[in-house]
Design a protein around this motif. Structure first.
Motif, PDB file in Angstrom:
ATOM      1  N   UNK A 245      45.955  36.332  52.475  1.00 50.00           N
ATOM      2  CA  UNK A 245      46.851  35.577  51.603  1.00 50.00           C
ATOM      3  C   UNK A 245      46.412  35.750  50.156  1.00 50.00           C
ATOM      4  N   UNK A 246      47.379  36.027  49.277  1.00 48.21           N
ATOM      5  CA  UNK A 246      47.142  36.049  47.837  1.00 48.21           C
ATOM      6  C   UNK A 246      47.965  34.947  47.190  1.00 48.21           C
ATOM      7  N   UNK A 247      47.427  34.372  46.102  1.00 48.11           N
ATOM      8  CA  UNK A 247      48.125  33.388  45.301  1.00 48.11           C
ATOM      9  C   UNK A 247      48.228  33.896  43.877  1.00 48.11           C
ATOM     10  N   UNK A 248      49.201  33.382  43.149  1.00 46.94           N
ATOM     11  CA  UNK A 248      49.217  33.647  41.709  1.00 46.94           C
ATOM     12  C   UNK A 248      47.924  33.133  41.089  1.00 46.94           C
ATOM     13  N   UNK A 249      47.309  33.947  40.254  1.00 45.73           N
ATOM     14  CA  UNK A 249      46.088  33.523  39.582  1.00 45.73           C
ATOM     15  C   UNK A 249      46.436  32.894  38.232  1.00 45.73           C
ATOM     16  N   UNK A 250      45.878  31.709  37.947  1.00 46.87           N
ATOM     17  CA  UNK A 250      46.231  31.007  36.711  1.00 46.87           C
ATOM     18  C   UNK A 250      45.626  31.648  35.486  1.00 46.87           C
ATOM     19  N   UNK A 251      45.911  31.058  34.338  1.00 41.10           N
ATOM     20  CA  UNK A 251      45.333  31.504  33.074  1.00 41.10           C
ATOM     21  C   UNK A 251      43.813  31.473  33.169  1.00 41.10           C
ATOM     22  N   UNK A 252      43.077  32.412  32.582  1.00 42.31           N
ATOM     23  CA  UNK A 252      43.562  33.374  31.580  1.00 42.31           C
ATOM     24  C   UNK A 252      44.107  34.667  32.158  1.00 42.31           C
ATOM     25  N   UNK A 253      44.064  34.842  33.527  1.00 48.30           N
ATOM     26  CA  UNK A 253      44.442  36.147  34.094  1.00 48.30           C
ATOM     27  C   UNK A 253      45.949  36.248  34.327  1.00 48.30           C
ATOM     28  N   UNK A 254      46.578  35.149  34.775  1.00 48.84           N
ATOM     29  CA  UNK A 254      48.010  35.129  35.040  1.00 48.84           C
ATOM     30  C   UNK A 254      48.432  36.334  35.887  1.00 48.84           C
ATOM     31  N   UNK A 255      47.715  36.541  36.969  1.00 48.40           N
ATOM     32  CA  UNK A 255      47.981  37.674  37.854  1.00 48.40           C
ATOM     33  C   UNK A 255      48.870  37.217  38.999  1.00 48.40           C
ATOM     34  N   UNK A 256      50.055  37.766  39.105  1.00 49.72           N
ATOM     35  CA  UNK A 256      50.965  37.398  40.173  1.00 49.72           C
ATOM     36  C   UNK A 256      50.452  37.894  41.514  1.00 49.72           C
ATOM     37  N   UNK A 257      50.813  37.171  42.567  1.00 48.57           N
ATOM     38  CA  UNK A 257      50.327  37.500  43.908  1.00 48.57           C
ATOM     39  C   UNK A 257      50.718  38.914  44.315  1.00 48.57           C
ATOM     40  N   UNK A 258      51.927  39.363  43.924  1.00 49.80           N
ATOM     41  CA  UNK A 258      52.377  40.700  44.288  1.00 49.80           C
ATOM     42  C   UNK A 258      51.470  41.762  43.687  1.00 49.80           C
ATOM     43  N   UNK A 259      51.092  41.572  42.418  1.00 50.97           N
ATOM     44  CA  UNK A 259      50.230  42.548  41.764  1.00 50.97           C
ATOM     45  C   UNK A 259      48.813  42.493  42.324  1.00 50.97           C
ATOM     46  N   UNK A 260      48.392  41.315  42.773  1.00 48.08           N
ATOM     47  CA  UNK A 260      47.095  41.213  43.443  1.00 48.08           C
ATOM     48  C   UNK A 260      47.079  42.079  44.697  1.00 48.08           C
ATOM     49  N   UNK A 261      48.174  42.035  45.458  1.00 44.35           N
ATOM     50  CA  UNK A 261      48.231  42.858  46.670  1.00 44.35           C
ATOM     51  C   UNK A 261      48.204  44.341  46.327  1.00 44.35           C
ATOM     52  N   UNK A 262      49.010  44.771  45.336  1.00 45.69           N
ATOM     53  CA  UNK A 262      49.042  46.188  44.983  1.00 45.69           C
ATOM     54  C   UNK A 262      47.669  46.658  44.527  1.00 45.69           C
ATOM     55  N   UNK A 263      46.971  45.828  43.764  1.00 43.70           N
ATOM     56  CA  UNK A 263      45.620  46.160  43.338  1.00 43.70           C
ATOM     57  C   UNK A 263      44.682  46.257  44.527  1.00 43.70           C
ATOM     58  N   UNK A 264      44.775  45.278  45.419  1.00 45.18           N
ATOM     59  CA  UNK A 264      43.930  45.274  46.623  1.00 45.18           C
ATOM     60  C   UNK A 264      44.197  46.501  47.489  1.00 45.18           C
ATOM     61  N   UNK A 265      45.485  46.859  47.647  1.00 45.88           N
ATOM     62  CA  UNK A 265      45.842  47.989  48.505  1.00 45.88           C
ATOM     63  C   UNK A 265      45.195  49.274  48.021  1.00 45.88           C
ATOM     64  N   UNK A 266      45.154  49.476  46.703  1.00 48.28           N
ATOM     65  CA  UNK A 266      44.552  50.676  46.148  1.00 48.28           C
ATOM     66  C   UNK A 266      43.055  50.719  46.370  1.00 48.28           C
ATOM     67  N   UNK A 267      42.438  49.551  46.442  1.00 47.65           N
ATOM     68  CA  UNK A 267      40.995  49.512  46.637  1.00 47.65           C
ATOM     69  C   UNK A 267      40.607  49.592  48.106  1.00 47.65           C
TER      70      UNK A 267
END
Length: 412
Positions: free
Chosen positions: A73-95
């Motif tokens: 499970x990914x959640x939107x990350x709050x400030x200061x990163x403001x990383x949306x859950x979808x982008x967290x998954x795409x980043x994770x997938x590449x790693x």
């Protein structure tokens, strides 16, 4: 690679070996969701006040043996990163060390549908990862009244994503996979909320794929000559894909940028990575019958997808007096891709499913049935001249039913 200035709402600017933009950045992967949190954030109310976070529950399955490789499970990350859950998954997938030589089925269960920026990144991701099939189930639609957000959802589907709203089976699966082993109990007005979300999504996606009434009446008109005021009649292809589980995918293509509508259609369906173990039914409505090259590619597509039942209805025959084009029709019929001429029932079905008609019933134009009968007789003469029996008789019973830019044109 890290970028201290990356905000999460910027475009993903790093480049992976497959040419896809990405970033390996701040993200928090969890395994389970508390029951109260799930019932609050995934509740599919029409007006979901106070739900300011997005939960993305995912599974990654190896297609060859249906092995579950990862889930979380990914959640939107709050400030200061403001990383949306979808982008967290795409980043994770590449790693994650996954082979580019294998195919993967990725499923998301989301509390909110993606925003336009995330939708753009998802489309880019799929464009550069043809070995990934992505299915997204959403509990609620985010800013579904905003035209920009509507376009984002349409872009997702056009980019190859299978997008649906969550119904009871999806809520139940998400609960058992990411919450607990207890029985999922729906909340008050659950089924009514599911139906409302689904109708809203279907309306958004439908309108994005609809033909204008004037376009349909000009381009699908089966008169031998174009009616006044004269407009060039080009190739339009409207298709509906029905999966074994009843899910429907619809779309429209026309000739554009050096590609005939048929080739764009084949490219679109191929990008969906259809399960070879399942059966599918695809119905196509075409303004012109396929040219020889497109007929060959449609036959090859059918050969490589034996469990796909592909049916082609045409409004008019393209260069039907030329032997090479007659051979194209012969090739299709002998490749188990039956071709038949649209009659009044098919025009009505196409109108209901692919035209933005504002609930108006289909009204036949002058001599529609006379033209249709004439074109059908010509088609049967062509097939018989090639020794092909009538393969189109049973297609007349087909009903799609209601659901809750050219290379050079094709003038004969």
């Amino acid at each position: 690679m890290e970028r201290s200035d990356w905000s999460g709402r910027d475009s993903l600017e790093e480049v992976c070996p497959r040419g896809c933009r990405w970033t390996a950045h701040y993200r928090k992967l969890i395994e389970q969701i508390y029951k109260k949190a799930f019932r609050f954030y995934f509740r599919n109310l029409r007006y979901a006040y106070g739900r300011n976070n997005t939960f993305l529950c995912f599974q990654v399955i190896r297609e060859q043996n249906n092995e579950v490789l990862h889930k979380g499970v990914f959640l939107n990350q709050p400030s200061p990163f403001r990383l949306h859950a979808e982008l967290s998954f795409l980043s994770w997938f590449h790693d994650t060390e996954l082979s580019f030589d294998e195919n993967y089925k990725v499923t998301w269960y989301m509390s909110w549908s993606p925003c336009p920026e995330c939708a753009k990144e998802i489309v880019t991701f799929l464009d550069n990862h043809h070995n990934v099939t992505l299915t997204i189930y959403v509990a609620r639609l985010y800013y579904h009244w905003n035209p920009t957000y509507k376009e984002g959802l349409r872009a997702l589907v056009q980019g190859g994503t299978r997008l649906y709203t969550m119904a009871f089976p999806e809520f139940e699966d998400c609960w058992s996979l990411f919450v607990c082993n207890e029985t999922f109990r729906p909340w008050e007005n659950f089924h009514k909320c599911c139906s409302l979300q689904d109708k809203t999504l279907q309306k958004i996606l439908r309108r994005g794929k609809m033909l204008k009434e004037e376009t349909f009446r000009v381009q699908f008109n089966n008169a031998h000559k174009a009616q006044k005021p004269y407009r060039r009649r080009v190739t339009y292809l409207c298709y509906q894909l029905q999966e074994a589980n009843g899910n429907l995918t619809k779309g429209c293509f026309r000739n554009k940028k050096g590609l005939h509508a048929e080739r764009r259609f084949i490219k679109r369906i191929s990008s969906m990575k259809l399960d070879q173990a399942q059966s599918y039914q695809i119905t196509c409505y075409l303004t012109w019958s396929p040219c020889p090259l497109c007929a060959q590619e449609l036959a090859q597509f059918k050969h490589s997808h034996p469990r796909v039942q592909l049916k082609v209805f045409v409004s008019r025959l393209y260069f039907h007096w030329k032997r090479t084009y007659q051979e194209a029709l012969h090739r299709l019929c002998t490749s188990q891709v039956p071709v038949t001429v649209m009659g009044l029932p098919e025009f009505a079905d196409c109108w209901d499913n692919f035209v933005d008609h504002q609930s108006e019933p289909f009204k036949s134009w002058d001599k529609l049935e006379q033209y249709s009968n004439s074109i059908e007789r010509r088609l049967l003469q062509i097939l018989k001249s090639w020794g092909v029996d009538d393969l189109t008789a049973n297609l007349r019973t087909l009903q799609l039913g209601p659901t809750s830019p050219p290379v050079a044109g094709r003038d004969p």
